[in-house]
Design an enzyme around this catalytic site. Structure first.
Site, mmCIF file in Angstrom:
data_model
loop_
_atom_site.group_PDB
_atom_site.id
_atom_site.type_symbol
_atom_site.label_atom_id
_atom_site.label_comp_id
_atom_site.label_asym_id
_atom_site.label_seq_id
_atom_site.Cartn_x
_atom_site.Cartn_y
_atom_site.Cartn_z
ATOM 1 N N TRP A 187 0.867 -1.183 0.000
ATOM 2 C CA TRP A 187 0.000 0.000 0.000
ATOM 3 C C TRP A 187 0.903 1.232 0.000
ATOM 4 O O TRP A 187 1.885 1.292 0.745
ATOM 5 C CB TRP A 187 -0.922 0.035 1.235
ATOM 6 N N HIS A 264 -11.768 1.574 2.900
ATOM 7 C CA HIS A 264 -11.226 2.303 1.758
ATOM 8 C C HIS A 264 -12.202 2.554 0.616
ATOM 9 O O HIS A 264 -11.813 2.724 -0.533
ATOM 10 C CB HIS A 264 -9.999 1.563 1.210
HETATM 11 C C1 RNT Z 1 -3.672 2.568 4.931
HETATM 12 C C2 RNT Z 1 -3.856 1.120 4.659
HETATM 13 C C3 RNT Z 1 -2.739 0.252 5.126
HETATM 14 C C4 RNT Z 1 -2.249 0.588 6.510
HETATM 15 C C5 RNT Z 1 -1.195 -0.363 7.016
HETATM 16 C C6 RNT Z 1 -0.529 0.122 8.246
HETATM 17 O O1 RNT Z 1 -4.785 3.309 4.679
HETATM 18 O O2 RNT Z 1 -5.066 0.678 5.167
HETATM 19 O O3 RNT Z 1 -3.124 -1.077 5.035
HETATM 20 O O4 RNT Z 1 -3.270 0.669 7.424
HETATM 21 O O5 RNT Z 1 -0.301 -0.625 6.007
HETATM 22 ZN ZN ZN Z 2 -5.412 -1.480 5.008
#
Ligand code: RNT
Ligand code: ZN
Length: 421
Positions: A187, A264
């Site tokens: 990510w 998300h």
């Molecule tokens: C961020 C993502 C990601 C993080 C982690 C810590 O919006 O959700 O997965 O929460 O990598």
């Molecule tokens: Zn996440």
């Protein structure tokens, strides 16, 4: 509650479920084979152990200042062990790259190697649990302007490509040594606060960077690659390079796992319906189970309708073997061990509820066009005595029943957490 009371309640509850045609014992056995990946970052508010600095940038924000957060690898491990003791079943640890066990040495992110995580692997081996991994593309000076893999500057892109590639090798080593594939999830925070003129360039750069990160072929028995999209973040309100459409297309075109994080998407959008949709094209996916309140707030997971719908899809579609379940929340305003435990137990319990559904019967109603019965039975199911099933499941797995886990958490707080300054 004593164990004979739990057993009698279970026997009565079992009769109720049997009336609906549910094979209770099979449901309990199936549940025992499901692993939930515990996210390490609940233990220290997404800080990491690379040295002073901590969380900055990346649009991730832990709020609260409850005392007792883990300050180093040893403390974090001890905390995770405590949580694992409170969860029925065998679960996994999901580690971020900013939690190396490098003996105090500062290692740049593009230079990390399996050796820097060997301590974690040995620890997981002792506990007989699998591990998952994540490159960390935030909390770093080279991510301070909000761009990493999609950065205009080639040298910065290169740095992050090397980091991503290094993490895949580390993930593969975790998977190889632990005998269970590691899901390495990528990510990035890249995006813009205000309306960009060029939405195309950053996405082209991201696509090329991802191709470079994934260039080395790695045995999927050891490492599985996953990509995670996001709708918006703090500082990337107007534009996120790695949007859902971008990564969905990338995952399908390149046979990667797609990570669906329940925080998300638009607040009225549930990831439950996306599971069967994307699994029509992808072999496997990863979930980041979270709970957004008005926004991607990463609250502790609880037994919401949303969580129930996710668990139901996993069971109804027979997807438990194709979906890796990870948690993603962080609350620094309550006891962190309790936060982890509440969220993880909620996830496991909701899977139990879903496994106790008379799915075949409901499917038949639907096939017959009998939507009246479908709705009526779904409604009845909501008040079946699944609490008794859950208590029995905890009892059989030798973990605290009901709120008894809270006493253990309080004791741990007294003995361990309160001594951390
Ligand atoms: C961020 C993502 C990601 C993080 C982690 C810590 O919006 O959700 O997965 O929460 O990598
Ligand atoms: Zn996440």
């Amino acid at each position: 509650m004593n164990s004979s009371a739990i057993e009698s309640a279970y026997a009565l509850a079992k009769d109720r479920y049997t009336e609906f045609g549910v094979d209770v014992e099979q449901a309990l056995r199936r549940l025992a084979s499901v692993a939930v990946s515990l996210h390490c970052w609940q233990g220290d508010d997404v800080g990491g152990f690379e040295g002073p600095g901590g969380l900055s940038g990346g649009g991730i924000l832990a709020t609260g200042n409850y005392p007792g957060k883990a300050r180093n690898v040893d403390e974090l491990r001890r905390d995770v062990e405590k949580v694992l003791e409170l969860l029925p079943g065998r679960h996994r640890l999901n580690l971020h790259a900013m939690y190396p066990d490098a003996g105090g040495a500062a290692v740049e992110r593009d230079q990390i190697e399996p050796a820097h995580f060997q301590g974690w692997i040995d620890w997981a081996k002792d506990l007989e649990i699998g591990m998952d991994f994540n490159p960390t593309f935030f909390s770093h000076p080279k991510a301070a302007d909000g761009f990493t893999l999609a950065h205009r500057d080639e040298s910065i892109r290169k740095f992050w490509i090397d980091h991503g590639a290094a993490c895949r090798r580390i993930g593969a080593e975790m998977g190889r040594q632990l005998g269970t594939p590691c899901v390495t999830n990528l990510w990035i925070p890249d995006g813009m606060k205000d309306s960009p003129i060029d939405r195309r360039g950053p996405r082209q750069r991201l696509r090329e960077s991802l191709d470079a990160v994934f260039a080395e072929s790695i045995d999927p028995a050891h490492n599985l690659d996953s990509v995670e999209s996001k709708l918006f973040g703090i500082g990337s309100e107007s534009y996120v390079v790695g949007s859902h459409e971008f990564y969905l297309a990338y995952a399908v075109a390149n046979k990667k796992l797609l990570c669906l994080d329940s925080g998300h998407f638009h607040p009225t959008e549930s990831i439950a319906d996306k599971i069967p949709a994307v699994l029509s094209f992808l072999d496997e996916i990863l979930l980041h189970v979270s709970r957004g309140i008005r926004w991607d707030s990463d609250h502790v997971v609880t037994a919401t309708d949303d969580l129930r719908a996710i668990a139901e899809e996993l069971v109804r579609g027979d997807y438990l073997g194709r979906v890796h379940i990870g948690l993603d929340f962080f609350d620094a305003s309550i006891n962190r061990i309790a936060a982890w435990t509440i969220g993880a137990r909620a996830m496991i319990r909701q899977l139990l509820v879903a496994l106790l559904e008379p799915t075949a019967r409901l499917r038949q109603f639907e096939a017959d066009g009998d939507y009246t019965s479908r709705l009526a039975v779904l409604e009845e199911l909501k008040t079946l005595p699944f609490g008794a099933m859950w208590d029995y499941y905890c009892l059989k797995h030798d973990v605290p029943v009901g709120t008894a886990w809270m006493m253990e958490t309080r004791q741990y707080e007294k003995d361990v957490l309160s001594r951390r300054s």
